[in-house]
Design a protein around this motif. Structure first.
Motif: not given
Length: 141
Positions: A28-29, A104, A107
């Motif tokens: 995530e991220g 990217e 979530k």
């Protein structure tokens, strides 16, 4: 004469070994570096296994947000494609690996949503005396 057939112990469901679950990497991220062909392929392999949405930015600057549901590897990046369900459309998109400038990882929709967590919530509600309770899935946001 009839022969008696016996079932081996391994066929007994109570004695079958259960394998441990798969440990998901926390992505995530994450924004992977896509400097080489092998880095692009490795990042898209992880994106395919990811349980959340991905933002793909094309080399022309176009952004696509959605869930990667398929990949079609070829002999080169230009012959390899990733398929995506966009967040705001029912259309399925096919994007060439060669056209991807950036990934990217959004979530992780499944993080923390385990059966044990749901059961614990149910037991807490039951212990508190709540009625008409059930095991309901958590909202995805």
């Amino acid at each position: 004469m009839s022969e008696r057939v016996t079932t081996p112990a391994a066929a007994d469901p109570d004695s079958i070994e259960v394998a441990a679950g798969f440990e998901h990497e926390n992505l995530e991220g994450w924004i992977p570096e896509l400097a080489s062909d092998s880095e692009i392929v490795a990042a898209l392999d992880k994106a395919f296994d990811y349980r959340g949405d991905i933002t793909i930015t094309g080399k022309d600057g176009t952004k696509f947000d959605g869930y990667i549901f398929d990949r079609r590897p070829g002999k080169s990046l230009s012959e390899s494609f990733v398929r995506l369900f966009p967040v705001n459309s029912n259309e399925k998109l096919s994007i060439s690996y060669a056209d991807i400038a950036r990934l990217e990882f959004g979530k992780d929709r499944a993080a923390g949503k385990h059966w044990e967590h749901w059961v614990a919530q149910y037991q807490q509600k039951k212990a508190a005396g709540e009625k008409n309770i059930g095991l309901q899935p958590e909202a995805l946001d």
